[in-house]
Design an enzyme around this catalytic site. Structure first.
Site, PDB file in Angstrom:
ATOM      1  N   GLY A 207       5.911 -12.037   7.114  1.00 25.71           N
ATOM      2  CA  GLY A 207       5.753 -13.360   6.493  1.00 25.71           C
ATOM      3  C   GLY A 207       7.066 -13.785   5.857  1.00 25.71           C
TER       4      GLY A 207
ATOM      5  N   ARG B 178       2.961 -11.136  12.801  1.00 27.62           N
ATOM      6  CA  ARG B 178       2.150 -10.039  13.343  1.00 27.62           C
ATOM      7  C   ARG B 178       2.719  -9.382  14.593  1.00 27.62           C
ATOM      8  NH1 ARG B 178      -2.060 -11.075   9.818  1.00 27.62           N
ATOM      9  NH2 ARG B 178      -2.292 -13.292   9.445  1.00 27.62           N
TER      10      ARG B 178
ATOM     11  N   GLY C 185       9.155  -6.846   5.305  1.00 28.14           N
ATOM     12  CA  GLY C 185       8.363  -6.142   4.295  1.00 28.14           C
ATOM     13  C   GLY C 185       8.043  -4.726   4.731  1.00 28.14           C
ATOM     14  N   ASP C 186       6.986  -4.144   4.135  1.00 25.18           N
ATOM     15  CA  ASP C 186       6.733  -2.721   4.397  1.00 25.18           C
ATOM     16  C   ASP C 186       6.340  -2.457   5.851  1.00 25.18           C
ATOM     17  OD1 ASP C 186       4.334  -4.044   3.815  1.00 25.18           O
ATOM     18  OD2 ASP C 186       3.341  -2.205   3.208  1.00 25.18           O
TER      19      ASP C 186
ATOM     20  N   THR D 211       9.732  -9.591   0.265  1.00 23.87           N
ATOM     21  CA  THR D 211       8.307  -9.909   0.144  1.00 23.87           C
ATOM     22  C   THR D 211       8.033 -10.484  -1.229  1.00 23.87           C
ATOM     23  OG1 THR D 211       6.078  -9.040  -0.160  1.00 23.87           O
ATOM     24  CG2 THR D 211       7.812  -7.474  -0.439  1.00 23.87           C
ATOM     25  N   ILE D 212       7.173 -11.481  -1.262  1.00 20.49           N
ATOM     26  CA  ILE D 212       6.796 -12.001  -2.578  1.00 20.49           C
ATOM     27  C   ILE D 212       5.921 -10.992  -3.309  1.00 20.49           C
ATOM     28  CG2 ILE D 212       6.975 -14.420  -1.881  1.00 20.49           C
ATOM     29  CD1 ILE D 212       3.856 -14.471  -1.972  1.00 20.49           C
ATOM     30  N   ASP D 213       5.235 -10.123  -2.552  1.00 21.82           N
ATOM     31  CA  ASP D 213       4.283  -9.190  -3.181  1.00 21.82           C
ATOM     32  C   ASP D 213       4.968  -8.081  -3.984  1.00 21.82           C
ATOM     33  OD1 ASP D 213       2.418 -10.678  -1.883  1.00 21.82           O
ATOM     34  OD2 ASP D 213       1.605  -9.067  -0.647  1.00 21.82           O
TER      35      ASP D 213
ATOM     36  N   ASP E 139       6.028  -5.214  -2.938  1.00 23.79           N
ATOM     37  CA  ASP E 139       5.347  -3.940  -2.687  1.00 23.79           C
ATOM     38  C   ASP E 139       6.065  -3.046  -1.669  1.00 23.79           C
ATOM     39  OD1 ASP E 139       4.890  -5.423  -0.429  1.00 23.79           O
ATOM     40  OD2 ASP E 139       2.728  -5.114  -0.368  1.00 23.79           O
TER      41      ASP E 139
ATOM     42  N   ARG F 280     -13.049 -25.393 -19.867  1.00 29.95           N
ATOM     43  CA  ARG F 280     -13.442 -24.733 -18.625  1.00 29.95           C
ATOM     44  C   ARG F 280     -12.803 -23.341 -18.493  1.00 29.95           C
ATOM     45  NH1 ARG F 280     -12.503 -30.066 -14.862  1.00 29.95           N
ATOM     46  NH2 ARG F 280     -14.675 -30.715 -14.847  1.00 29.95           N
TER      47      ARG F 280
ATOM     48  N   GLY G 143      -1.114 -11.177  -3.101  1.00 31.65           N
ATOM     49  CA  GLY G 143      -1.015  -9.765  -3.497  1.00 31.65           C
ATOM     50  C   GLY G 143      -2.055  -8.995  -2.712  1.00 31.65           C
ATOM     51  N   ARG G 144      -1.642  -8.527  -1.555  1.00 32.66           N
ATOM     52  CA  ARG G 144      -2.566  -7.877  -0.619  1.00 32.66           C
ATOM     53  C   ARG G 144      -2.994  -6.503  -1.129  1.00 32.66           C
ATOM     54  NH1 ARG G 144      -3.731  -8.049   4.991  1.00 32.66           N
ATOM     55  NH2 ARG G 144      -2.947 -10.162   4.972  1.00 32.66           N
TER      56      ARG G 144
ATOM     57  N   ARG H 157     -13.908 -23.284 -12.510  1.00 33.99           N
ATOM     58  CA  ARG H 157     -13.216 -23.887 -11.368  1.00 33.99           C
ATOM     59  C   ARG H 157     -12.220 -22.893 -10.783  1.00 33.99           C
ATOM     60  NH1 ARG H 157     -14.139 -29.517 -11.114  1.00 33.99           N
ATOM     61  NH2 ARG H 157     -16.095 -29.778 -12.244  1.00 33.99           N
TER      62      ARG H 157
ATOM     63  N   GLN I 162       3.136 -20.274  -2.890  1.00 29.56           N
ATOM     64  CA  GLN I 162       3.943 -19.220  -3.525  1.00 29.56           C
ATOM     65  C   GLN I 162       5.058 -18.718  -2.616  1.00 29.56           C
ATOM     66  OE1 GLN I 162       0.795 -16.398  -5.571  1.00 29.56           O
ATOM     67  NE2 GLN I 162      -0.119 -17.602  -3.948  1.00 29.56           N
TER      68      GLN I 162
HETATM   69  O1  F6P Z   1       2.843  -9.999   2.354  1.00 31.24           O
HETATM   70  C1  F6P Z   1       2.943 -11.215   1.685  1.00 31.24           C
HETATM   71  C2  F6P Z   1       1.721 -12.028   1.830  1.00 31.24           C
HETATM   72  O2  F6P Z   1       2.084 -13.161   1.150  1.00 31.24           O
HETATM   73  C3  F6P Z   1       0.415 -11.443   1.315  1.00 31.24           C
HETATM   74  O3  F6P Z   1       0.225 -11.505  -0.057  1.00 31.24           O
HETATM   75  C4  F6P Z   1      -0.585 -12.293   2.065  1.00 31.24           C
HETATM   76  O4  F6P Z   1      -1.831 -11.674   2.158  1.00 31.24           O
HETATM   77  C5  F6P Z   1       0.059 -12.444   3.379  1.00 31.24           C
HETATM   78  O5  F6P Z   1       1.446 -12.416   3.159  1.00 31.24           O
HETATM   79  C6  F6P Z   1      -0.340 -13.673   4.122  1.00 31.24           C
HETATM   80  O6  F6P Z   1       0.292 -13.636   5.350  1.00 31.24           O
HETATM   81  P1  F6P Z   1       0.063 -14.733   6.487  1.00 31.24           P
HETATM   82  O7  F6P Z   1       0.779 -15.958   6.063  1.00 31.24           O
HETATM   83  O8  F6P Z   1       0.666 -14.112   7.690  1.00 31.24           O
HETATM   84  O9  F6P Z   1      -1.408 -14.931   6.597  1.00 31.24           O
END
Ligand code: F6P
Length: 382
Positions: A23, A88, A128-129, A151-153, A155, A188, A196-197, A301, A309
Site C-alpha cells: 500500500g 497484493r 512494508g513487512d 507503512t503508516i501502521d 509495524d 455524543r 492498523g491491521r 456516531r 490517513q
Molecule cells: O498496511 C497499511 C494499511 O493501511 C493497513 O492498515 C490497511 O488495513 C491496509 O493498508 C489497507 O490496504 P488496501 O488499501 O490495500 O486495502
C-alpha cells in the site's frame, strides 16, 4: 546465503532499479527523490523506476521508466508514489486468469530474468513487512536487493519508526480534535476507526495526542462492558461526551477481526467495520438500562478515517526520515551491502539483514511506556 547473481555487468556506470510495493503512504516520493539524487549526484549512477511494485518486474519495457534528477523535481511534498504501487502482487503467488479460473503461479524466475535484462546492479525495494518478506526470499535466490521500510501502521520489524506513520497520526489526531468539538456540542460518543491491521500504533499515538477516553488496539482484545462503564463515567461528567479510537484490527475478547467483505477469498479480504460493530454492541448494552438514565442515554456516531490517513502530503518528520532512508539505501548499494534493510534505531540510522526484519509485524508491547502513560491519562484500553 546464495552468491549474488548479478554482481558484474560489462559497463562502468552502475544502474540501480527502484520500486514501491504494498500500500502507498506519505513519503514514498521523498524516498524516490532521495535515491535518485544520491545515486546520480553522489555516485554518477543511472536509476530505473519500476512501475507498480513487483508488477513492473514481471512485465515488459513499458513497465519501467528512466529516473533523472529532472524527473524527481517537485515531488518531495507529493503524496502517493510516482512509480505506482500494487498492494497484493507477490511473485511467489502470482494471480493469473486462465479460461475464467484464477490460478496461482510462481513467477520469480521472470523477476530474476527481468533484473538481468534491465542490467540492474541492485534494486531498492520500498515496502512494508509483506514486501520485506518477498525481498528476503528473492535475495536468497540471488536477486541484488536492498530494502526501505514504509507503512503508516509503523509495524515493520527492525525499525523503531517507518515514514508515513507521523503523517497518519497527524491526520487521525486532527480528526479527533474536530470530532471532539461536535461531540461536546451534541453530547455524543464518537467512535473513530483508524488504520492498523496488526498493530495499534496509530490508534495509541493519536488517542494519546487527541486526549481520547478509550483506545482499542489489535494487541489487546477488548471487553465491551469495560468500555461501556468508561463511557458511563464520561456522560456523568460535566462535558457529557466521549471519544473512542479503535484500530481496524481490534476485536472483542472471544470475538474476531471484522472485515467489510468477509465472503471474499483470504487474499482479497479488506479490514473495516469494527467501529460500526462496536457501536452496535454499545447500543445493545444501552438497551439493557432503565429508560431515562442520563449517563446511558447518549447518541453514538462512527467515523471511519480509512485511506484519508494514507493520502496527501507527508509531514516534515516523514519527509526527513524518507530522505534519510533513501540516501542510506544508495549508500548500502555503494558499499556492497545487499540483502539488508535501512532502519532507524533511536535517532541513529542502521541497517539489518532482511532475514532479521520480516519475521512478524512489530506490535505494541504491553509493557511499553506509552501504554502505561495512556492508562495514567485515564484512557481505557478496553
Ligand atoms: O498496511 C497499511 C494499511 O493501511 C493497513 O492498515 C490497511 O488495513 C491496509 O493498508 C489497507 O490496504 P488496501 O488499501 O490495500 O486495502
Amino acid at each position: 546465503m546464495a552468491p549474488p547473481l548479478f554482481s558484474r555487468f560489462s559497463r562502468k556506470t552502475r544502474r540501480i532499479g527502484m520500486l514501491t510495493a504494498g500500500g502507498d503512504c506519505p513519503g514514498l516520493n521523498a524516498v524516490i527523490r532521495a535515491v535518485v539524487k544520491t545515486a546520480v549526484l553522489t555516485y554518477g549512477w543511472e536509476v530505473v523506476g519500476i512501475k507498480d511494485g513487483f508488477e513492473g518486474l514481471i512485465g515488459d519495457d513499458a513497465s519501467t521508466v528512466a529516473l533523472t534528477t529532472d524527473s524527481v523535481q517537485g515531488i518531495l511534498a507529493l503524496g502517493g508514489t510516482i512509480l505506482g504501487a500494487a498492494s497484493r502482487t507477490n511473485p511467489f503467488l502470482y494471480t493469473r486468469r486462465q479460461q475464467g479460473n484464477r490460478i496461482l503461479l510462481d513467477v520469480t524466475p521472470r523477476v530474476l530474468e527481468r533484473i538481468q535484462e534491465l542490467q540492474l546492479d541492485a534494486v531498492v525495494v520500498i515496502g512494508g513487512d509483506g514486501t520485506m518478506r518477498i525481498a528476503r526470499e528473492l535475495h536468497d535466490m540471488g536477486a541484488p536487493l536492498v530494502g526501505v521500510p514504509k507503512t503508516i501502521d509503523n509495524d515493520v520489524e527492525g525499525t523503531d519508526v517507518s515514514f508515513g506513520f507521523d503523517t497518519a497520526v497527524g491526520v487521525a489526531t486532527e480528526a479527533i480534535d474536530r470530532l471532539r468539538t461536535t461531540a461536546e456540542s451534541h453530547h455524543r460518543a464518537m467512535i473513530v476507526e483508524v488504520m492498523g491491521r496488526h498493530s495499534g500504533w496509530i490508534a495509541l499515538h493519536s488517542g494519546v495526542a487527541g486526549g481520547a477516553d478509550v483506545v482499542l488496539i489489535p494487541e489487546l482484545p477488548f471487553d465491551v462492558e469495560v468500555i461501556y462503564r468508561r463511557l458511563q463515567r464520561c456522560f456523568a461528567e460535566v462535558r457529557r461526551s466521549a471519544i473512542v479510537v479503535v484500530a481496524e484490527g481490534a476485536y472483542p475478547v472471544g470475538g474476531q477481526t471484522v472485515f467489510r467483505n468477509r465472503a471474499a477469498s483470504q487474499d482479497k479480504r479488506q479490514l473495516g467495520g469494527i467501529g460500526e460493530y462496536l457501536a452496535e454492541l454499545l447500543h445493545a448494552r444501552q438497551e439493557q438500562e432503565p429508560a431515562g438514565a442520563a449517563e446511558s442515554d447518549y447518541d453514538i456516531r462512527v467515523t471511519v478515517l480509512g485511506h484519508v490517513q494514507r493520502g496527501g502530503t507527508p509531514s516534515n518528520t516523514d519527509r526527513v526520515l524518507a530522505t534519510r532512508f533513501g540516501a542510506a539505501a544508495v549508500r548500502l548499494v555503494a558499499h556492497g551491502k545487499l540483502g539488508r534493510m535501512v532502519a532507524l534505531r533511536g535517532e541513529t540510522l542502521i541497517d539489518l539483514p532482511l532475514a532479521r526484519v520480516a519475521r512478524a509485524p512489530r506490535t505494541v508491547p504491553m509493557d511499553c511506556d506509552l501504554i502505561q502513560t495512556a492508562r495514567e491519562m485515564d484512557i481505557s484500553l478496553g
